[in-house]
Each structure stands twice: as C-alpha cells, then as structure tokens.
Design an enzyme around this catalytic site. Sequence first.
Site, PDB file in Angstrom:
ATOM      1  N   GLY A  20       0.795  -1.218   0.000  1.00  0.00           N
ATOM      2  CA  GLY A  20       0.000   0.000   0.000  1.00  0.00           C
ATOM      3  C   GLY A  20       0.828   1.269   0.000  1.00  0.00           C
ATOM      4  O   GLY A  20       0.275   2.360   0.097  1.00  0.00           O
ATOM      5  N   CYS A  21       2.137   1.130  -0.084  1.00  0.00           N
ATOM      6  CA  CYS A  21       3.022   2.298  -0.127  1.00  0.00           C
ATOM      7  C   CYS A  21       3.525   2.478  -1.557  1.00  0.00           C
ATOM      8  O   CYS A  21       3.868   1.502  -2.218  1.00  0.00           O
ATOM      9  CB  CYS A  21       4.210   2.111   0.815  1.00  0.00           C
ATOM     10  SG  CYS A  21       3.765   2.021   2.549  1.00  0.00           S
ATOM     11  N   ALA A  22       3.559   3.722  -2.013  1.00  0.00           N
ATOM     12  CA  ALA A  22       4.093   3.997  -3.340  1.00  0.00           C
ATOM     13  C   ALA A  22       5.601   3.736  -3.368  1.00  0.00           C
ATOM     14  O   ALA A  22       6.155   3.324  -4.378  1.00  0.00           O
ATOM     15  CB  ALA A  22       3.790   5.431  -3.748  1.00  0.00           C
ATOM     16  N   SER A  23       6.258   3.980  -2.252  1.00  0.00           N
ATOM     17  CA  SER A  23       7.698   3.735  -2.120  1.00  0.00           C
ATOM     18  C   SER A  23       7.922   2.307  -1.644  1.00  0.00           C
ATOM     19  O   SER A  23       6.990   1.642  -1.212  1.00  0.00           O
ATOM     20  CB  SER A  23       8.306   4.678  -1.080  1.00  0.00           C
ATOM     21  OG  SER A  23       7.926   5.995  -1.311  1.00  0.00           O
TER      22      SER A  23
END
Length: 143
Positions: free
Chosen positions: A46-49
Amino acid sequence: MTLDDIRADFALLDDWEDRYRYVIELGRALPPFPDALRTDANKVRGCASQVWLATERVGSPGAPAAGDKLEMQGMSDAHIVQGLIALLFIIYRGKTLDEIVKTDAEGIFASLGLREHLTPQRSNGLASMVKRIRSDATEMLAA
C-alpha cells in the site's frame, strides 16, 4: 527524541520546507536496516515507495505479556518516507503492545499538520504503515 521534542521543533520551524527537511533528517538518523530483513514478509503493502518494517516482541522476564513492547526497525527508499518511519517509531517508542493498538498515530500526524501536507499517495502509505504496526501488535497480544 520524544514526541514533545518533535512538537517543540515544529513550532520553531515556520515553513513546510524546513519541516520536511527536519523529517528527512529524522529518517537519516535511523539505524541501518539489515539486508536480511528486506524480505517479502517485512514489505509494507500500500506504499508507493519501497517500505520494510520488521517488528519483534520484547518482554520483561516474569512480567505479564500485556506489558510487552514492540521493537521496530524500518527503512524506505524515499527520504521523506524514511522520516515518517522515524516519526512513527518515536510515537510508539516505550509503549506496550496494548498501548500501540490504541494509539491514534494518524491523529498525531494530523495534530503536527503533516497529514494535510502529504500527498494522497504518502497518506495512504502512512496509513498502511500504521495498520501494519497495529496488526503486528494485535497478533502478538493474541499469541
């Protein structure tokens, strides 16, 4: 460093660029994240990074399990996210597993004014990290 220290430092910084630099510096102060912990199980979804969080239950011998705490390590490939990880660790430091589950970390970020200055992707990533830490603490309480 405590949450009160963060609040005091934020009060001294007038603009958000300075606050972002401050958060990035907090992230740079985190200890190195061992390569062995960069596993799929530690990766936060769920993290873009790229974000990895590793947690471990720490208890006192002879003390009730409810008093156990969570030792955390983490890292991200994005400087600002690394700083958000450091802030989360400060928020949760010294808390029992039960206190971690009950702590409104996102509310604390909002009180610092950070929520409104994060992109929607960063906000979603922050929520995913908080969810992961709470989930780990909940699972450890149930064990």
